[in-house]
Scaffold this motif. Structure first.
Motif, PDB file in Angstrom:
ATOM      1  N   LEU A 240     -12.183   0.887 -46.508  1.00 33.79           N
ATOM      2  CA  LEU A 240     -13.139   0.211 -45.623  1.00 33.79           C
ATOM      3  C   LEU A 240     -13.093  -1.300 -45.841  1.00 33.79           C
ATOM      4  N   PHE A 241     -13.016  -1.737 -47.114  1.00 33.05           N
ATOM      5  CA  PHE A 241     -12.873  -3.170 -47.393  1.00 33.05           C
ATOM      6  C   PHE A 241     -11.651  -3.745 -46.674  1.00 33.05           C
ATOM      7  N   PHE A 242     -10.542  -3.000 -46.728  1.00 37.10           N
ATOM      8  CA  PHE A 242      -9.295  -3.499 -46.140  1.00 37.10           C
ATOM      9  C   PHE A 242      -9.410  -3.627 -44.623  1.00 37.10           C
ATOM     10  N   VAL A 243     -10.009  -2.637 -43.973  1.00 34.83           N
ATOM     11  CA  VAL A 243     -10.195  -2.717 -42.518  1.00 34.83           C
ATOM     12  C   VAL A 243     -11.088  -3.900 -42.174  1.00 34.83           C
ATOM     13  N   LEU A 244     -12.177  -4.058 -42.916  1.00 35.11           N
ATOM     14  CA  LEU A 244     -13.076  -5.185 -42.684  1.00 35.11           C
ATOM     15  C   LEU A 244     -12.361  -6.516 -42.862  1.00 35.11           C
ATOM     16  N   SER A 245     -11.535  -6.617 -43.900  1.00 33.07           N
ATOM     17  CA  SER A 245     -10.804  -7.865 -44.137  1.00 33.07           C
ATOM     18  C   SER A 245      -9.880  -8.192 -42.980  1.00 33.07           C
ATOM     19  N   GLY A 246      -9.123  -7.195 -42.506  1.00 29.12           N
ATOM     20  CA  GLY A 246      -8.235  -7.435 -41.375  1.00 29.12           C
ATOM     21  C   GLY A 246      -8.988  -7.898 -40.150  1.00 29.12           C
ATOM     22  N   PHE A 247     -10.149  -7.289 -39.885  1.00 31.68           N
ATOM     23  CA  PHE A 247     -10.952  -7.638 -38.716  1.00 31.68           C
ATOM     24  C   PHE A 247     -11.560  -9.035 -38.854  1.00 31.68           C
ATOM     25  N   VAL A 248     -12.217  -9.285 -39.982  1.00 29.56           N
ATOM     26  CA  VAL A 248     -12.910 -10.568 -40.186  1.00 29.56           C
ATOM     27  C   VAL A 248     -11.913 -11.722 -40.252  1.00 29.56           C
ATOM     28  N   LEU A 249     -10.801 -11.514 -40.928  1.00 25.18           N
ATOM     29  CA  LEU A 249      -9.812 -12.592 -41.036  1.00 25.18           C
ATOM     30  C   LEU A 249      -9.133 -12.864 -39.699  1.00 25.18           C
TER      31      LEU A 249
ATOM     32  N   ALA B  14       3.530  -1.700 -36.164  1.00 15.96           N
ATOM     33  CA  ALA B  14       3.362  -2.085 -37.568  1.00 15.96           C
ATOM     34  C   ALA B  14       2.571  -1.031 -38.331  1.00 15.96           C
ATOM     35  N   ILE B  15       1.495  -0.527 -37.730  1.00 13.73           N
ATOM     36  CA  ILE B  15       0.697   0.518 -38.378  1.00 13.73           C
ATOM     37  C   ILE B  15       1.531   1.775 -38.595  1.00 13.73           C
ATOM     38  N   SER B  16       2.331   2.136 -37.611  1.00 18.22           N
ATOM     39  CA  SER B  16       3.160   3.342 -37.712  1.00 18.22           C
ATOM     40  C   SER B  16       4.176   3.212 -38.838  1.00 18.22           C
ATOM     41  N   VAL B  17       4.825   2.061 -38.928  1.00 14.43           N
ATOM     42  CA  VAL B  17       5.827   1.845 -39.978  1.00 14.43           C
ATOM     43  C   VAL B  17       5.182   1.887 -41.358  1.00 14.43           C
ATOM     44  N   LEU B  18       4.059   1.182 -41.509  1.00 12.67           N
ATOM     45  CA  LEU B  18       3.403   1.135 -42.818  1.00 12.67           C
ATOM     46  C   LEU B  18       2.829   2.497 -43.204  1.00 12.67           C
ATOM     47  N   PHE B  19       2.347   3.245 -42.211  1.00 21.69           N
ATOM     48  CA  PHE B  19       1.869   4.599 -42.514  1.00 21.69           C
ATOM     49  C   PHE B  19       3.028   5.480 -42.969  1.00 21.69           C
TER      50      PHE B  19
ATOM     51  N   THR C 110      -2.126  -0.541 -58.671  1.00 19.03           N
ATOM     52  CA  THR C 110      -2.076  -0.872 -57.243  1.00 19.03           C
ATOM     53  C   THR C 110      -1.541   0.296 -56.421  1.00 19.03           C
ATOM     54  N   ASN C 111      -2.005   0.325 -55.183  1.00 19.84           N
ATOM     55  CA  ASN C 111      -1.577   1.354 -54.242  1.00 19.84           C
ATOM     56  C   ASN C 111      -1.436   0.699 -52.870  1.00 19.84           C
ATOM     57  N   LEU C 112      -0.204   0.589 -52.399  1.00 22.34           N
ATOM     58  CA  LEU C 112       0.045  -0.022 -51.091  1.00 22.34           C
ATOM     59  C   LEU C 112      -0.071   0.983 -49.946  1.00 22.34           C
ATOM     60  N   ALA C 113      -0.380   2.238 -50.259  1.00 16.09           N
ATOM     61  CA  ALA C 113      -0.480   3.248 -49.195  1.00 16.09           C
ATOM     62  C   ALA C 113      -1.442   2.827 -48.090  1.00 16.09           C
ATOM     63  N   PRO C 114      -2.616   2.231 -48.407  1.00 17.57           N
ATOM     64  CA  PRO C 114      -3.533   1.844 -47.322  1.00 17.57           C
ATOM     65  C   PRO C 114      -3.290   0.437 -46.770  1.00 17.57           C
ATOM     66  N   LEU C 115      -2.106  -0.132 -46.976  1.00 13.72           N
ATOM     67  CA  LEU C 115      -1.853  -1.496 -46.503  1.00 13.72           C
ATOM     68  C   LEU C 115      -2.059  -1.620 -44.996  1.00 13.72           C
ATOM     69  N   TYR C 116      -1.737  -0.561 -44.253  1.00 16.87           N
ATOM     70  CA  TYR C 116      -1.882  -0.619 -42.795  1.00 16.87           C
ATOM     71  C   TYR C 116      -3.341  -0.740 -42.354  1.00 16.87           C
ATOM     72  N   ALA C 117      -4.292  -0.484 -43.288  1.00 15.26           N
ATOM     73  CA  ALA C 117      -5.707  -0.629 -42.940  1.00 15.26           C
ATOM     74  C   ALA C 117      -6.022  -2.074 -42.549  1.00 15.26           C
TER      75      ALA C 117
ATOM     76  N   GLY D   4      -7.520  -3.348 -38.887  1.00 14.46           N
ATOM     77  CA  GLY D   4      -8.590  -4.313 -38.662  1.00 14.46           C
ATOM     78  C   GLY D   4      -8.185  -5.402 -37.689  1.00 14.46           C
ATOM     79  N   VAL D   5      -6.944  -5.862 -37.794  1.00 15.31           N
ATOM     80  CA  VAL D   5      -6.426  -6.852 -36.841  1.00 15.31           C
ATOM     81  C   VAL D   5      -6.439  -6.266 -35.424  1.00 15.31           C
ATOM     82  N   ALA D   6      -5.984  -5.019 -35.296  1.00 11.51           N
ATOM     83  CA  ALA D   6      -5.957  -4.375 -33.981  1.00 11.51           C
ATOM     84  C   ALA D   6      -7.357  -4.256 -33.390  1.00 11.51           C
ATOM     85  N   LEU D   7      -8.354  -4.008 -34.226  1.00 10.05           N
ATOM     86  CA  LEU D   7      -9.730  -3.905 -33.730  1.00 10.05           C
ATOM     87  C   LEU D   7     -10.230  -5.241 -33.195  1.00 10.05           C
TER      88      LEU D   7
END
Length: 367
Positions: free
Chosen positions: A74-83, A183-188, A204-211, A215-218
């Motif tokens: 959730l933090f990651f999605v929020l960061s993508g959206f807010v940034l 981009a989301i598809s590739v990272l997933f 570290t875990n890069l699995a949720p990097l697409y989150a 956020g950018v897409a939102l």
């Protein structure tokens, strides 16, 4: 020049007025106003930060695979959206990076130095013990490593994601949503590959990097998503919240993390663009807003408070009671540390960032 004018009521609901003739400078002002700060999203971040204490407390008293990944996603999605909103206001990359450095690093440096001092004075440490040599302390302060304060692995990923956010924002603005979906598809797809997921080492875990990209897409398509949901917004919000909680209690496989990202994205979009009034009022409560404001420092410092709380709360034969007590005490101990960090470390550097932003905005709106 014709433009849709967006008006906001006191509760933050958006209403589209009829097109009107306005000047180019007025268009710029409207764009800035549309992208202003959303307090409810900050409150959502605060709830997620406090919930991390619960996840970690649960892991201290039980043999479980629950890790607290859901609020981090959730933090990651929020960061993508807010940034993305920040970049939409001002796409000067140098300014954006300067703001990110001033926002992320001061509090992170402070918590690492505090832990180094506590270890030197009392032998205190988190987790399985850490290397407190000057060089390793410096690497932790720079968020290259995170063995001194384990939860800072997510900040290592956040720093790694910064150029991803910038590039996908620019790509989405230039080429539309297709590039973001790609981009989301590739990272997933990469999230299923172990060496990629643990590329940065440590926890570290890069699995949720697409989150972040979600956020950018939102930012670009969130309003259309909410309009498509229509009158079912409250139902969708409840389902998304329940799904996020359920997934957070499961083993964190790639499909589970995807569900966490999708449910987080729905919540962010509905709060940012929807017309929710009933359940969402919880986010307007002053105490929730307070934890939203201190959420970053709260996340950084919570393991210190929780570690002390676990020692106080441990009751043999009563694991659930021990968990509940450690959550309450952990939150109470962490809150003053987080407030102090926010007041005396975060806010001065935020003020510096705002001076730069306001100066740039003044030039932008007068030219």
């Amino acid at each position: 020049m014709t433009c849709r004018v967006v008006a906001k009521c006191e509760r933050g609901c958006c209403k589209i007025k009829k097109p009107s003739k306005i000047q180019t400078s007025d268009v710029r002002t409207i764009v800035v106003q549309e992208l202003e700060f959303l307090p409810r999203l900050e409150s959502l971040r605060g709830l997620a930060a406090v919930s991390v204490v619960g996840y970690h407390a649960f892991g201290r008293f039980t043999d479980t695979y629950v890790t607290g990944m859901a609020p981090v996603v959730l933090f990651f999605v929020l960061s993508g959206f807010v940034l993305s909103r920040s970049l939409a206001r001002n796409d000067d990359i140098a300014v954006f990076l300067r703001h990110r450095i001033l926002r992320l690093f001061p509090a992170a440096v402070a918590v690492v130095l505090l832990l180094a001092g506590l270890h030197e004075a009392f032998g205190f440490y988190l987790g399985f013990g850490s290397d407190f040599s000057p060089f390793n302390v410096m690497l932790n302060a720079l968020m290259i490593r995170h063995d001194i304060n384990g939860p800072m692995w997510s900040m290592t990923v956040e720093c790694f994601a910064t150029p991803v956010i910038v590039l996908t924002f620019l790509g989405g603005r230039r080429f539309g949503p297709r590039v973001l979906i790609a981009a989301i598809s590739v990272l997933f797809g990469l999230s299923f590959i172990g060496p990629y997921a643990h590329l940065l080492g440590g926890y570290t875990n890069l699995a949720p990097l697409y989150a972040f990209v979600l956020g950018v897409a939102l930012h670009f398509s969130g309003r259309r998503l909410v309009e498509a949901i229509g009158g079912r917004q409250m139902v969708v919000a409840v389902v998304a919240g329940v799904l996020l909680l359920y997934c957070g209690l499961q083993k964190q496989t790639a499909p589970i993390i995807l569900l966490e990202g999708c449910s987080s994205g729905l919540l962010v979009a509905l709060i940012a663009f929807g017309e929710l009034q009933r359940g969402i009022r919880l986010l307007d409560q002053p105490v929730i807003g307070f934890y939203g404001r201190i959420s970053y420092s709260f996340y950084l410092f919570h393991m210190i408070g929780l570690s002390v709380a676990v020692r106080i709360s441990a009751i043999d034969g009563w694991p659930m009671l021990s968990i509940l007590l450690s959550i309450v005490i952990g939150v109470l101990l962490t809150t003053p540390m987080a407030w102090t960090s926010r007041r005396f470390i975060e806010e001065p550097f935020i003020a510096i960032s705002r001076k730069w932003r306001d100066r740039r905005r003044e030039v932008f709106t007068t030219t």
